[in-house]
Design a protein around this motif. Sequence first.
Motif, PDB file in Angstrom:
ATOM      1  N   MET A 165       1.879   4.054  10.071  1.00  0.00           N
ATOM      2  CA  MET A 165       0.722   3.434   9.433  1.00  0.00           C
ATOM      3  C   MET A 165      -0.117   2.609  10.410  1.00  0.00           C
ATOM      4  O   MET A 165      -1.338   2.685  10.390  1.00  0.00           O
ATOM      5  CB  MET A 165       1.176   2.534   8.278  1.00  0.00           C
ATOM      6  N   MET A 199      -3.778  -2.933   9.407  1.00  0.00           N
ATOM      7  CA  MET A 199      -4.981  -3.635   8.960  1.00  0.00           C
ATOM      8  C   MET A 199      -5.426  -4.680   9.982  1.00  0.00           C
ATOM      9  O   MET A 199      -6.605  -4.786  10.309  1.00  0.00           O
ATOM     10  CB  MET A 199      -4.700  -4.351   7.630  1.00  0.00           C
ATOM     11  N   PRO A 257       5.425  -5.603   7.578  1.00  0.00           N
ATOM     12  CA  PRO A 257       5.290  -4.158   7.359  1.00  0.00           C
ATOM     13  C   PRO A 257       4.239  -3.529   8.275  1.00  0.00           C
ATOM     14  O   PRO A 257       3.255  -4.173   8.649  1.00  0.00           O
ATOM     15  CB  PRO A 257       4.846  -4.056   5.901  1.00  0.00           C
ATOM     16  N   ALA A 276      -7.437  -5.302  -0.760  1.00  0.00           N
ATOM     17  CA  ALA A 276      -6.413  -4.845   0.185  1.00  0.00           C
ATOM     18  C   ALA A 276      -5.808  -6.037   0.919  1.00  0.00           C
ATOM     19  O   ALA A 276      -4.591  -6.120   1.091  1.00  0.00           O
ATOM     20  CB  ALA A 276      -7.019  -3.858   1.180  1.00  0.00           C
ATOM     21  N   TRP A 277      -6.655  -6.982   1.319  1.00  0.00           N
ATOM     22  CA  TRP A 277      -6.144  -8.180   2.007  1.00  0.00           C
ATOM     23  C   TRP A 277      -5.283  -9.016   1.074  1.00  0.00           C
ATOM     24  O   TRP A 277      -4.252  -9.558   1.477  1.00  0.00           O
ATOM     25  CB  TRP A 277      -7.285  -9.031   2.560  1.00  0.00           C
ATOM     26  N   PHE A 336      -9.013  -4.447  11.751  1.00  0.00           N
ATOM     27  CA  PHE A 336     -10.082  -5.412  11.471  1.00  0.00           C
ATOM     28  C   PHE A 336     -10.220  -6.491  12.541  1.00  0.00           C
ATOM     29  O   PHE A 336     -11.267  -7.096  12.673  1.00  0.00           O
ATOM     30  CB  PHE A 336      -9.846  -6.082  10.106  1.00  0.00           C
ATOM     31  N   ILE A 344       1.979  -1.392   7.737  1.00  0.00           N
ATOM     32  CA  ILE A 344       0.597  -1.267   7.263  1.00  0.00           C
ATOM     33  C   ILE A 344      -0.184  -2.555   7.526  1.00  0.00           C
ATOM     34  O   ILE A 344      -1.403  -2.535   7.748  1.00  0.00           O
ATOM     35  CB  ILE A 344       0.551  -0.886   5.768  1.00  0.00           C
ATOM     36  N   ILE A 345       0.526  -3.690   7.545  1.00  0.00           N
ATOM     37  CA  ILE A 345      -0.137  -4.967   7.832  1.00  0.00           C
ATOM     38  C   ILE A 345      -0.608  -4.971   9.294  1.00  0.00           C
ATOM     39  O   ILE A 345      -1.723  -5.407   9.605  1.00  0.00           O
ATOM     40  CB  ILE A 345       0.826  -6.148   7.586  1.00  0.00           C
ATOM     41  N   ALA A 358      -8.010  -0.522   2.131  1.00  0.00           N
ATOM     42  CA  ALA A 358      -8.366  -1.068   3.434  1.00  0.00           C
ATOM     43  C   ALA A 358      -9.301  -0.121   4.176  1.00  0.00           C
ATOM     44  O   ALA A 358     -10.167  -0.550   4.937  1.00  0.00           O
ATOM     45  CB  ALA A 358      -7.107  -1.325   4.258  1.00  0.00           C
ATOM     46  N   VAL A 404     -11.814  -3.803  -0.014  1.00  0.00           N
ATOM     47  CA  VAL A 404     -11.182  -4.316   1.212  1.00  0.00           C
ATOM     48  C   VAL A 404     -10.579  -5.698   0.946  1.00  0.00           C
ATOM     49  O   VAL A 404      -9.467  -6.009   1.383  1.00  0.00           O
ATOM     50  CB  VAL A 404     -12.211  -4.367   2.364  1.00  0.00           C
ATOM     51  N   LEU A 445      -4.122 -13.029   7.616  1.00  0.00           N
ATOM     52  CA  LEU A 445      -3.780 -12.676   6.235  1.00  0.00           C
ATOM     53  C   LEU A 445      -4.194 -13.772   5.271  1.00  0.00           C
ATOM     54  O   LEU A 445      -4.732 -13.508   4.197  1.00  0.00           O
ATOM     55  CB  LEU A 445      -2.266 -12.421   6.123  1.00  0.00           C
ATOM     56  N   ILE A 498      -3.046  -0.607  -0.835  1.00  0.00           N
ATOM     57  CA  ILE A 498      -3.601  -1.304   0.327  1.00  0.00           C
ATOM     58  C   ILE A 498      -4.174  -0.297   1.314  1.00  0.00           C
ATOM     59  O   ILE A 498      -5.284  -0.463   1.830  1.00  0.00           O
ATOM     60  CB  ILE A 498      -2.502  -2.155   1.016  1.00  0.00           C
ATOM     61  N   TYR A 499      -3.420   0.774   1.540  1.00  0.00           N
ATOM     62  CA  TYR A 499      -3.853   1.805   2.488  1.00  0.00           C
ATOM     63  C   TYR A 499      -5.186   2.411   2.055  1.00  0.00           C
ATOM     64  O   TYR A 499      -6.113   2.529   2.856  1.00  0.00           O
ATOM     65  CB  TYR A 499      -2.759   2.880   2.572  1.00  0.00           C
ATOM     66  N   ALA A 538      -2.077  -7.309   0.905  1.00  0.00           N
ATOM     67  CA  ALA A 538      -1.368  -7.456   2.177  1.00  0.00           C
ATOM     68  C   ALA A 538      -0.716  -8.830   2.270  1.00  0.00           C
ATOM     69  O   ALA A 538       0.430  -8.961   2.707  1.00  0.00           O
ATOM     70  CB  ALA A 538      -2.341  -7.253   3.342  1.00  0.00           C
ATOM     71  N   ILE A 579       2.393  -8.902  -0.104  1.00  0.00           N
ATOM     72  CA  ILE A 579       3.544  -8.175   0.456  1.00  0.00           C
ATOM     73  C   ILE A 579       4.157  -8.968   1.604  1.00  0.00           C
ATOM     74  O   ILE A 579       5.375  -9.147   1.671  1.00  0.00           O
ATOM     75  CB  ILE A 579       3.106  -6.785   0.980  1.00  0.00           C
ATOM     76  N   PHE A 621      -4.285   3.593  11.691  1.00  0.00           N
ATOM     77  CA  PHE A 621      -5.451   2.718  11.586  1.00  0.00           C
ATOM     78  C   PHE A 621      -6.201   2.559  12.904  1.00  0.00           C
ATOM     79  O   PHE A 621      -7.411   2.376  12.909  1.00  0.00           O
ATOM     80  CB  PHE A 621      -5.023   1.324  11.114  1.00  0.00           C
ATOM     81  N   PRO A 623       1.738  -0.760  -1.335  1.00  0.00           N
ATOM     82  CA  PRO A 623       1.349  -0.337   0.014  1.00  0.00           C
ATOM     83  C   PRO A 623       0.317   0.799   0.011  1.00  0.00           C
ATOM     84  O   PRO A 623      -0.606   0.794   0.821  1.00  0.00           O
ATOM     85  CB  PRO A 623       2.674   0.146   0.624  1.00  0.00           C
ATOM     86  N   ARG A 641      -8.161 -14.092   5.071  1.00  0.00           N
ATOM     87  CA  ARG A 641      -8.839 -12.998   4.365  1.00  0.00           C
ATOM     88  C   ARG A 641      -8.236 -12.713   3.002  1.00  0.00           C
ATOM     89  O   ARG A 641      -8.922 -12.195   2.118  1.00  0.00           O
ATOM     90  CB  ARG A 641      -8.791 -11.729   5.211  1.00  0.00           C
TER      91      ARG A 641
END
Lengths: 277, 325
Positions: free
Chosen positions: B253, B139, B133, A251-252, B143, B135-136, A240, A248, A36, A236-237, A255, A258, B257, A233, A39
């Motif tokens: 989520m 991701m 979370p 989004a990072w 990735f 969603i993290i 991403a 992107v 995190l 980000i969804y 992320a 958050i 992904f 969120p 990026r």
Amino acid sequence: MSSLARRRATDYTVKVISVAFAALALLLLAWILWTLVVRGLPAIGPHVFTRMTLPPGAGGGLLNAIVGSLIQIGIALAIGTPIGLMCGTFLAEHGKNTQIGNAVRFVNDVLLSAPSILIGLFVYQLLVMPFGGFSGWAGAAALAVIIIPVVVRTTEDMLNLVPIGLREAAFALGAPQWKVVTLITWRAARAGIVTGVLLAIARAAGETAPLLFTSLGNNGWSLDMNAPMASLPIAIYQYAASPFEDWVALAWAGALLITVGVLTLNILSRLVLAKMK
Amino acid sequence: MDATLTGNQAASAMAAARKPTGRLSDPLFVGVLWTSGIFVLILLGLIIAMLFEGGLPALQEFGISFLWSTTWNPVTEKFGAGVMVFGTIFSAVIAVVIALPLSFGIAFFLTEIAPGPLRRPIGVAIQLLAAIPSIIYGMWGFFVIVPLMAAYVQPPLIELLGPLPVIGALFQGPPLGAGMLTAGLIMAIMILPFITAMFVEVLESVPPMIKESAYGVGATTYEVYRNVSVPYGRTAMVGAVMLGLGRALGETMAVTFVIGNATRMSASLFAPGSTIASTIANEFPEAGPGSLKLQSLLELGFILFVISFIVLALSRLLVRSKLKG
């Protein structure tokens, strides 16, 4: 090898494996945070907080998503905290060994772990379908349903820590129950109750699935609660999964924001809890 | 607790000799408390009713075979839940199978091995994994983990284990990176803190006396853990695993992904698939209001609710029975 030596060797091996497993878990946490930071940090700049979401390549930010998230969480808190607080108080003061208390406690535990996407579907059926469309209200309602069980659980736990003698002393002085609860019990458990609310905020801030079908997301600036509303969120969804590099990167950045927020809230509330016990 | 009055009893004792101050406000206050308690009950009832009602048309259209039919074809409007139900359970079971030994080891470490001052910080750090979370995780999985799986993990496994009889079926197909195993792996990390925390709580409730008697006859730390502590807390620990399973079943989520989102069924760990939750998240935007597809998605939601309700209820019964008793 003697039996004792073999038992010692087994003991040693299992200990080594256990240490390795614990190290692995810590490593995974570090790895996620590292990813995190690496990026997300380069993508964070003033534009993230000052600009709207824009088409790819236009140098957009996340302002509307951040504001949308704050508004929806704020309203969800305004709805969910009083209900959760009252329900938690009900369990601690009236639901100790009663059937109704046990039923409420059971249902609350189920809600606490229920798939959050189903809460989204539920609010879609309840508020989006009948009232003609996605809205900030629906998103806030879905987050409120996420918040309530968290607040109920911590409130009950914290009120149970308040010594019964404190209540008895107040009753003995002739105080009515509402005064005993609001002025004595709640006040004694205040720090713990606030912790529950912090944890609830942390939980709601990262939830994506319940917002998919309720507030939907919005690429423009909108404070209208009756219209679809952006949220971090969801942004980000969307970003991403997009093929555009700058999206992107955003989004990072989101992320990272958050995660830092959520982890800070969690650590804060744990510190408060540790102080109480 | 028995010797003292609970708030409840004290309140009724008060009612007998009540001062005027609470005559009106007290029943009102108690009324509000009761209403909030009942509200939570109604909330769950409403969720069940809404999902059931929303999905009913799909059930009527396709009959009970909706539950196991493996067709999911938006073009011909033929829908069945089979592939998703399979994917939901398959990926959640993978997650539990991976998370369980890790949780056993970490709980052993936290309760028996770690030096006192380190226990809390390490325990908290592992709990933070649960705070990140979903969603993290999605991701990070998409990735970071998916490319690693595709490049370094899956090819050698396919080469090595693929040709074997019977278990070879688990290791078939191209190394796409995304798929059942990757989804299970990510979810394992997510449910690990929940299972571990409850394991630790249960293990710490083991009376020191019975552990010490085992040490007294010469048992090693591991033997005490395995033969005394774990059997003592077995019921609640099974409940903890069920909680992890319940969480994994409904995870959305992160799975969306990394699972590959294919509506085909395959026994291979590497094949892309889909779960109920990921299908709902993915296909909802293409389902218009009132369409058969939307109704099918709602019916999927209802099925997921029933499955996770059963698992979570069972988990809670097992955990509470032990910790209370």
